[in-house]
Design a protein around this motif. Structure first.
Motif: not given
Length: 204
Positions: A160-179
């Motif tokens: 669970r911790q690994l999944s959350q850490a990976i998801q946080a990195l992905i969410d940050e990239a998507v949030s910062n660069h989506r548009d």
């Protein structure tokens, strides 16, 4: 702009859990491909989707309306005409495994069909890249790519911790660069799979 926590971390993602109606609306191979294309390439019309997917514009227009009826996509405000409408996928993730939907045979079948089509599309894109990437891409793009599989042994909490850490990195990239737009910017797909393998007798 996304909501942020006091320490400036992005707020936890809140995926839309699809109800049975939305799942059944999405449970069609062409609709899944169209939904994926809107996610990856941004707003499209029935004509541009038809050209990309090798379908008729009449077919894509019909399926776009079906997706829109369940708010899976929406019309782009202020763009297009009555004859050429632009469609987009709203920002944010979706959750296919709705516990309530999984209680019924129809809901379970729709969830599985949609998941299977998403995975097939992802696999096809990965295979296509592996076959053409070395020749079609420049060296900087080839150097930037990672295609990796690793195996380890974890507890459920460590997983669970690994999944959350990976998801946080992905969410940050998507949030910062989506548009993001501009020179050198291309759509990039991000894959992340973390799941347990079947147990063997000596693992128990």
């Amino acid at each position: 702009m996304t909501d942020e926590l006091p320490d400036n971390r992005p707020a936890p993602r809140q995926d839309r859990v699809l109800d049975v109606g939305a799942l059944r609306a999405l449970a069609h191979p062409l609709r899944v491909r169209m939904f994926d294309m809107l996610s990856q390439y941004g707003p499209q019309t029935a004509s541009t989707l038809a050209a990309r997917l090798g379908e008729s514009s009449g077919a894509t227009s019909y399926h776009l309306r079906a997706l829109a009826a369940h708010r899976l996509i929406r019309e782009v405000e202020g763009r297009g005409t009555a004859r050429e409408r632009w469609w987009e996928r709203p920002a944010g993730g979706i959750e296919l495994m709705n516990p309530d939907a999984m209680k019924t045979p129809a809901g379970r079948a729709a969830s599985q069909m949609v998941m299977t089509e998403f995975l097939r599309n992802r696999h096809d894109q990965l295979v296509d890249y592996s076959e053409r990437g070395a020749d079609a891409e420049t060296q900087p793009w080839r150097d930037a790519v990672i295609i990796s599989t690793a195996n380890t042994r974890l507890t459920v909490e460590q997983t669970r911790q690994l999944s959350q850490a990976i998801q946080a990195l992905i969410d940050e990239a998507v949030s910062n660069h989506r548009d993001q737009v501009g020179e050198g910017v291309r759509p990039v797909t991000i894959r992340a799979d973390v799941f347990p393998l079947p147990e063997q007798a000596d693992d128990k």
